[in-house]
Design an enzyme around this catalytic site. Structure first.
Site, PDB file in Angstrom:
ATOM      1  N   ASN A  84      -3.267  33.320 -53.801  1.00  0.00           N
ATOM      2  CA  ASN A  84      -2.690  32.482 -54.845  1.00  0.00           C
ATOM      3  C   ASN A  84      -3.806  31.717 -55.545  1.00  0.00           C
ATOM      4  O   ASN A  84      -4.724  31.222 -54.894  1.00  0.00           O
ATOM      5  CB  ASN A  84      -1.694  31.492 -54.229  1.00  0.00           C
ATOM      6  CG  ASN A  84      -0.520  32.193 -53.556  1.00  0.00           C
ATOM      7  OD1 ASN A  84       0.010  33.168 -54.086  1.00  0.00           O
ATOM      8  ND2 ASN A  84      -0.126  31.716 -52.395  1.00  0.00           N
ATOM      9  N   HIS A  97      -8.894  32.111 -50.048  1.00  0.00           N
ATOM     10  CA  HIS A  97      -8.311  32.740 -48.855  1.00  0.00           C
ATOM     11  C   HIS A  97      -7.414  33.886 -49.261  1.00  0.00           C
ATOM     12  O   HIS A  97      -6.757  33.841 -50.283  1.00  0.00           O
ATOM     13  CB  HIS A  97      -7.554  31.726 -47.987  1.00  0.00           C
ATOM     14  CG  HIS A  97      -6.502  30.937 -48.714  1.00  0.00           C
ATOM     15  ND1 HIS A  97      -6.810  29.866 -49.521  1.00  0.00           N
ATOM     16  CD2 HIS A  97      -5.158  31.066 -48.759  1.00  0.00           C
ATOM     17  CE1 HIS A  97      -5.694  29.362 -50.022  1.00  0.00           C
ATOM     18  NE2 HIS A  97      -4.671  30.082 -49.590  1.00  0.00           N
TER      19      HIS A  97
HETATM   20  P1  AMP Z   1      -1.834  28.802 -50.133  1.00  0.00           P
HETATM   21  O1  AMP Z   1      -0.549  28.017 -50.176  1.00  0.00           O
HETATM   22  O2  AMP Z   1      -1.788  30.150 -50.756  1.00  0.00           O
HETATM   23  O3  AMP Z   1      -2.986  27.946 -50.620  1.00  0.00           O
HETATM   24  O4  AMP Z   1      -2.093  29.090 -48.591  1.00  0.00           O
HETATM   25  C1  AMP Z   1      -2.531  28.105 -47.711  1.00  0.00           C
HETATM   26  C2  AMP Z   1      -2.087  28.534 -46.348  1.00  0.00           C
HETATM   27  O5  AMP Z   1      -2.820  27.799 -45.395  1.00  0.00           O
HETATM   28  C3  AMP Z   1      -0.602  28.294 -46.050  1.00  0.00           C
HETATM   29  O6  AMP Z   1       0.020  29.549 -45.725  1.00  0.00           O
HETATM   30  C4  AMP Z   1      -0.623  27.329 -44.864  1.00  0.00           C
HETATM   31  O7  AMP Z   1       0.402  27.587 -43.927  1.00  0.00           O
HETATM   32  C5  AMP Z   1      -1.998  27.574 -44.286  1.00  0.00           C
HETATM   33  N1  AMP Z   1      -2.583  26.463 -43.555  1.00  0.00           N
HETATM   34  C6  AMP Z   1      -2.671  25.166 -43.943  1.00  0.00           C
HETATM   35  N2  AMP Z   1      -3.311  24.433 -43.016  1.00  0.00           N
HETATM   36  C7  AMP Z   1      -3.668  25.290 -42.025  1.00  0.00           C
HETATM   37  C8  AMP Z   1      -4.357  25.138 -40.784  1.00  0.00           C
HETATM   38  N3  AMP Z   1      -4.817  23.952 -40.384  1.00  0.00           N
HETATM   39  N4  AMP Z   1      -4.527  26.238 -40.012  1.00  0.00           N
HETATM   40  C9  AMP Z   1      -4.051  27.442 -40.414  1.00  0.00           C
HETATM   41  N5  AMP Z   1      -3.409  27.647 -41.580  1.00  0.00           N
HETATM   42  C10 AMP Z   1      -3.201  26.592 -42.367  1.00  0.00           C
END
Ligand code: AMP
Ligand code: ZN
Length: 110
Positions: A84, A97
């Site tokens: 995203n 990511h």
């Molecule tokens: P986005 O919303 O595409 O920016 O994806 C961010 C992702 O990071 C989401 O799917 C969250 O669930 C994940 N996320 C946020 N904090 C953490 C964390 N501490 N460890 C693992 N995943 C995380």
């Protein structure tokens, strides 16, 4: 820098890592949206796909190579890779990511 994924890279926040090398890390998403939900990130802070340039794009190729290897190793043949960009597209973490989703996918796009 106040970036949660930089903190995961630095070991300042916990994560369940599946793969790590000098350039990248793959770890479990904390709030899985599918039975398989990994995040593949560069160790270097790049804000998103919109921050990929001629200078840093080699890491993106490296990440995709490792996504292919890791999924193959786990026998995951059907999956989706999502990144995203920007708040309106659902980006909540401003560190590049790639979501790797498998096991229960929605329609053709989401
Ligand atoms: P986005 O919303 O595409 O920016 O994806 C961010 C992702 O990071 C989401 O799917 C969250 O669930 C994940 N996320 C946020 N904090 C953490 C964390 N501490 N460890 C693992 N995943 C995380
Ligand atoms: Zn970062």
């Amino acid at each position: 820098m106040d970036c949660i994924f930089c903190k995961i890279v630095a070991g300042e926040l916990p994560s369940t890592k599946l793969y790590e090398d000098e350039e990248m890390v793959v770890f479990q998403d904390i709030a899985p949206a599918a039975p398989v939900h990994y995040l593949a990130i560069p160790k270097a802070h790049i804000p998103g796909v919109d921050g990929i340039t001629g200078e840093n794009s080699a890491v993106a190729a490296h990440i995709f190579e490792k996504i292919a290897a890791l999924t193959a190793e786990k026998g995951i043949t059907d999956y989706r890779v999502v990144s995203n960009v920007g708040e309106q597209a659902g980006q909540t973490v401003r560190h590049l990511h790639f979501h790797i989703l498998a096991g229960r996918l929605g329609g053709p796009l989401y």
